[in-house]
Scaffold this motif. Structure first.
Motif, PDB file in Angstrom:
ATOM      1  N   GLN A 161      23.814  33.402  99.884  1.00  0.00           N
ATOM      2  CA  GLN A 161      23.460  32.229 100.304  1.00  0.00           C
ATOM      3  C   GLN A 161      24.090  31.730 101.838  1.00  0.00           C
ATOM      4  OE1 GLN A 161      20.824  29.827 100.043  1.00  0.00           O
ATOM      5  NE2 GLN A 161      20.267  31.650  98.982  1.00  0.00           N
ATOM      6  N   THR A 162      25.330  32.451 101.832  1.00  0.00           N
ATOM      7  CA  THR A 162      26.236  32.404 102.962  1.00  0.00           C
ATOM      8  C   THR A 162      25.494  33.186 104.245  1.00  0.00           C
ATOM      9  OG1 THR A 162      28.232  31.998 101.904  1.00  0.00           O
ATOM     10  CG2 THR A 162      28.367  32.781 103.844  1.00  0.00           C
ATOM     11  N   LEU A 177      27.568  23.687 108.218  1.00  0.00           N
ATOM     12  CA  LEU A 177      26.333  22.850 108.264  1.00  0.00           C
ATOM     13  C   LEU A 177      26.773  21.546 107.391  1.00  0.00           C
ATOM     14  CD1 LEU A 177      23.625  25.535 107.852  1.00  0.00           C
ATOM     15  CD2 LEU A 177      24.065  24.199 109.988  1.00  0.00           C
ATOM     16  N   ASN A 235      22.364  33.635 104.223  1.00  0.00           N
ATOM     17  CA  ASN A 235      21.078  32.875 104.715  1.00  0.00           C
ATOM     18  C   ASN A 235      21.338  31.767 105.672  1.00  0.00           C
ATOM     19  OD1 ASN A 235      18.815  31.285 104.486  1.00  0.00           O
ATOM     20  ND2 ASN A 235      19.033  30.539 102.688  1.00  0.00           N
ATOM     21  N   GLU A 236      22.340  30.933 105.363  1.00  0.00           N
ATOM     22  CA  GLU A 236      22.630  30.026 106.007  1.00  0.00           C
ATOM     23  C   GLU A 236      23.339  30.689 107.526  1.00  0.00           C
ATOM     24  OE1 GLU A 236      21.849  26.748 105.406  1.00  0.00           O
ATOM     25  OE2 GLU A 236      20.961  27.856 104.044  1.00  0.00           O
ATOM     26  N   LYS A 282      20.521  31.181 109.828  1.00  0.00           N
ATOM     27  CA  LYS A 282      19.773  30.017 110.577  1.00  0.00           C
ATOM     28  C   LYS A 282      20.768  29.547 111.645  1.00  0.00           C
ATOM     29  CE  LYS A 282      17.818  28.930 106.025  1.00  0.00           C
ATOM     30  NZ  LYS A 282      17.701  28.153 104.935  1.00  0.00           N
ATOM     31  N   PRO A 329      29.423  29.715 107.310  1.00  0.00           N
ATOM     32  CA  PRO A 329      28.132  28.848 107.891  1.00  0.00           C
ATOM     33  C   PRO A 329      27.809  27.542 106.802  1.00  0.00           C
ATOM     34  CG  PRO A 329      27.548  31.150 107.092  1.00  0.00           C
ATOM     35  CD  PRO A 329      29.124  31.196 107.098  1.00  0.00           C
ATOM     36  N   THR A 330      27.913  27.680 105.441  1.00  0.00           N
ATOM     37  CA  THR A 330      27.239  26.517 104.717  1.00  0.00           C
ATOM     38  C   THR A 330      28.531  25.437 105.070  1.00  0.00           C
ATOM     39  OG1 THR A 330      28.412  27.162 102.701  1.00  0.00           O
ATOM     40  CG2 THR A 330      26.434  28.196 102.872  1.00  0.00           C
TER      41      THR A 330
END
Ligand SMILES: [Zn+2]
Length: 425
Positions: free
Chosen positions: A326-327, A291, A329-330, A333, A287-288
């Protein structure tokens, strides 16, 4: 050596998306480790033994160490490079950086940094791309072996469409991979992943020899990239004009099956999805990276509905954080933009047992079940003032996990254990 590790233990034994009874949680829990493996898990009251060495991690959560299923070891100094999408980003930043791994001493130094960063972020196993140079994989395996850390890695094979300093040939790519497999595959906890970077950087001759390696070493994983970006797909198909679609290239050379990890897999044709399901091949959601490089929105729910299980990964250095929190988290989203919901139980399952299942290693890593390796992450839900304040209103485990998923990063990692050994501080 036998020891007891005390804390709030959480381990998944099934996918929470499929069943309500997916995990075991002990508020005052304990894990007994013996010689690097988990010997027992239960409540502290049940497991305490007179004279047994104890490490107290209360009030923190103890989970299996995170597993990252797609990361580029030679890109530790590429992360956060401005302004490009995939193909420009590779040519402008990544290939020049990876060429530095030909220099004596560079790869061993970067391998230490890389493993330190993984552990600081609670990641105990990673599936890593090395550079084209044999010594980059050599350096990573040596450093991981010295820490008893389970790495799955391979030198990239790439023989065209890149600068001279990062190219091999079909024969040298085959020979170097083969030598690394013979030396490192299942040496201690190390495993080899046969690694054709992607179809753009491999000639048909190299893909042919990659298929030969796969046939000769069916126990090795295979990692590559698929359908990350629309320009990439168009260029790939122009290089393989007979292919029905991008996945068909990998299929033609015999690479599909449950051992393959297909990084990104965003823009897929119906036939590709059907073949992935039929061959039990695994897409990997990054994901990060998706994006950051503006690549697109991964369709986890759509693939799952077809019976395909995906990994989740950081993809450093296209990705922007080493943190699996954080992975997630994104990832949450991106799936919101898809109209899909990533529940915190599903998220933490994914980064632990889910990724282990994708690798076929769930009996070894990814859970706290007795017999598994004692690779653990200890998470502090109140690691920052903002998290501590938010936690004052949290009343359930799911809520606490979601706060970690959205607000957490390496500051929330209080300790990481590899085979029962604390690795931080
Ligand atoms: Zn990648």
């Amino acid at each position: 050596m036998r020891q007891l590790i005390r804390g709030r233990t959480l381990s998944f034994h099934a996918d929470p998306t499929d069943t309500e009874n997916a995990f075991t949680y002990h508020e005052d829990g304990a894990i007994i480790t013996d010689n690097g493996r988990i010997a027992a898990i239960g409540t502290y009251a049940d497991l305490q033994e007179p004279g047994l060495a104890e490490i107290d991690n209360r009030p923190h959560l103890i989970l299996p160490g995170f597993i990252d299923t797609h990361i580029h070891f030679p890109q530790v100094q590429v992360v956060a490079s401005w302004g490009a999408q995939l193909l420009d980003w590779l040519n402008t930043y990544t290939f020049p950086e990876e060429s530095r791994f030909a220099q004596q001493g560079h790869a061993p130094q970067m391998a230490e940094h890389f493993l330190n960063l993984l552990l600081a972020h609670g990641t105990t196993t990673a599936v890593a791309y090395c550079s084209v140079h044999k010594q980059s994989a050599e350096a990573l395996f040596s450093a991981a072996h010295a820490r008893n850390m389970a790495m799955i890695a391979g030198k990239v094979m790439m023989d065209r469409n890149a600068p001279e300093g990062v190219l091999d040939t079909p024969q040298s790519g085959y020979d170097d991979s083969k030598a690394l497999i013979e030396k490192w595959h299942r040496t201690g906890r190390q495993r080899y992943a046969i690694t054709p970077r992607f179809a753009i950087t491999s000639t048909p001759e190299q893909m042919q020899m990659t298929g030969q390696l796969v046939r000769e070493h069916p126990d090795c994983h295979i990692q590559t990239h698929l359908s990350e970006n629309r320009d990439e797909i168009a260029f790939t198909l122009s290089l393989y004009p007979k292919a029905r679609d991008y996945l068909d290239i990998y299929e033609t050379y015999g690479l599909l099956g449950d051992k393959i990890l297909l990084g990104h897999s965003i823009h897929l044709e119906e036939r590709e999805i059907a073949r992935m399901a039929e061959t039990d091949s695994h897409p990997v959601f990054c994901p990060t990276s998706n994006l950051f490089l503006g690549s697109g929105l991964f369709d986890e729910g759509g693939l799952r509905a077809r019976g395909i299980s995906s990994g989740i990964a950081t993809d450093i250095g296209g990705g922007t954080s080493y943190s699996m929190l954080q992975t997630l988290n994104e990832g949450y989203k991106i799936l919101q933009l898809r109209g899909q919901k990533l529940h915190p139980f599903a998220a933490f399952h994914w980064a632990t047992r889910g990724n282990a299942c994708v690798l076929g290693m769930e009996n070894e890593i990814g859970t706290l079940a007795p017999g598994s390796m004692a690779d653990l992450v200890v998470l502090d839900s109140r690691a920052t003032p903002a998290m501590a304040l938010r936690m004052e209103r949290a009343t359930t485990l799911a809520e606490e996990l979601f706060i970690l998923q959205i607000m957490g990063d390496d500051r929330s990692v209080a300790q990481t254990y590899v085979a029962g050994q604390p690795m931080l501080g």
